[in-house]
Design a protein around this motif. Sequence first.
Motif, PDB file in Angstrom:
ATOM      1  N   VAL A  10       0.871  -1.165   0.000  1.00  0.00           N
ATOM      2  CA  VAL A  10       0.000   0.000   0.000  1.00  0.00           C
ATOM      3  C   VAL A  10       0.910   1.218   0.000  1.00  0.00           C
ATOM      4  CG1 VAL A  10      -1.675   1.340   1.345  1.00  0.00           C
ATOM      5  CG2 VAL A  10      -1.886  -1.150   1.216  1.00  0.00           C
ATOM      6  N   GLU A  42      -3.224   0.414  -3.666  1.00  0.00           N
ATOM      7  CA  GLU A  42      -2.803  -0.937  -3.281  1.00  0.00           C
ATOM      8  C   GLU A  42      -2.463  -1.690  -4.547  1.00  0.00           C
ATOM      9  OE1 GLU A  42      -4.445  -5.162  -1.388  1.00  0.00           O
ATOM     10  OE2 GLU A  42      -5.658  -3.351  -1.187  1.00  0.00           O
ATOM     11  N   LEU A  65      -3.566  -3.954   3.275  1.00  0.00           N
ATOM     12  CA  LEU A  65      -3.172  -4.893   2.240  1.00  0.00           C
ATOM     13  C   LEU A  65      -3.970  -6.192   2.337  1.00  0.00           C
ATOM     14  CD1 LEU A  65      -1.081  -5.305  -0.067  1.00  0.00           C
ATOM     15  CD2 LEU A  65       0.348  -6.471   1.607  1.00  0.00           C
TER      16      LEU A  65
END
Length: 355
Positions: free
Chosen positions: A62, A77, A335
Amino acid sequence: MAEITAALVKELRESTGAGMMDCKKALVDTDGDFEAAKDLLREKGLGKAAKKADRLASEGLVNVFVDPSLKIATVSEINAETDFVAKNEGFINLTKDTTAHIQATNVETTEELMKTTINGTVFEEYFATKVATIGENLVVRRFATLKAGTNGVVNGYVHSNGRVGVLIAANCDSEKTAAAAGEFIRNLCMHAAAMKPSFLSYTELDPEFVEKETIGIKADIEKENEELSRLKKPLKRMPLFVSRVQLNDAVLENAKKEMEAELKAQGKPEKIWDKIIPGQLERFIADNTQLDQQYTLLSQFYVMDDKKTIAQVVEEKAKELGGKIELVGYVRFELGEGLEKKACDFASEVAEQLK
C-alpha cells in the motif's frame, strides 16, 4: 439438507475462531449457508474472532502520496503473488510511481488508468513490462484520492511495513487554520492506521448492520459475564444500546430525567445539576456506543489521550488554533483486505502440471 463437509466446517472455524462442534451445528442449522452460519455464531457470542483481519493474505504494498500543498493525497494498493516482492526495489518504485501518476492524471478507475500515458508509453504496456521484469503477476487492485476544497487540508500516512495506508481530509474556517492543522491530520491518520476504524462517523452505519451487531455485542458480554461470575469478579454492565444511531432525542431526554431523579434522591441541590448532568450524559453516550467506538473514527478514543474521543480532540485542536476543523473525508487501505489467499494443494498442482 445441504451436505456439511469437514472442509466447510474447518473453513468456518478458521474464519470465526469458534469451536468445531459449534461450527458444525451452525452450518446444520443454516442448511450449509456459510455467511448465515457466521452470523448465527456471532449472535451467540461464539464468533468474536470473525472480525480478525490478520488472515487476509494478499501480498504487495500500500502506498500513499501526499502533495506538498496538502490539498490532494492518493492511496493505492498494488498486489503481488509473494511477500518477498514487497522488498524488491523495482516493485517499491513501481508502487510510488503509479500512485503519483494516479494523482497527476486524476483517474478514478483501473480501466481509466490503463489508458493513460506514462513516460511516453501507454500505462497498460508500461505495467506489463514491469510485470515481466519483476517476474510475478502484479495487479493495481484499488486506489483513492482525496482533495481539499477551499480552506481545506488533506494528509496521509503509510505504515513502515507498507501494509496500511490512510488519508483524512478536513474543512477549516480559513487557510491559516488549514495550514496549521496539517501535522495534526497526519497524527489522526496514524491513529486510524493502528485502530482500524471502517467509517468516519456513526451516520454512515447501516441500520441493519447496527441491529445485527447489537445482538452480537450483547451476546459477547453475556459470555464474558458467565466467566466473570464463575471467577466471582464484577460483571460487565449490559448496554441498552451500542450506537449513537440508536440514541435519539427521546432516549437522551429520558436518560437525563433519570439522572435528575437520581440526583434529587441523593439530595443534591438543583442549582448544581447543570454542572453534573453533562458529564453523566457523556458517560451514558460512551457506555452505549461500543459499536461506534470500534468502527467509526470520530467515536474512537484517541491513542495519544484515551480519555478523549477523536471528535473531542478535533474540537480542542480547532480551539487551540483559533478556528474550526471538520473531518469530511476518510480512506483506509489494508493490504489484502477482502481477499483470501487460495489454499495451496501442492500435490494437486504437481499432478496437474504432469498431465
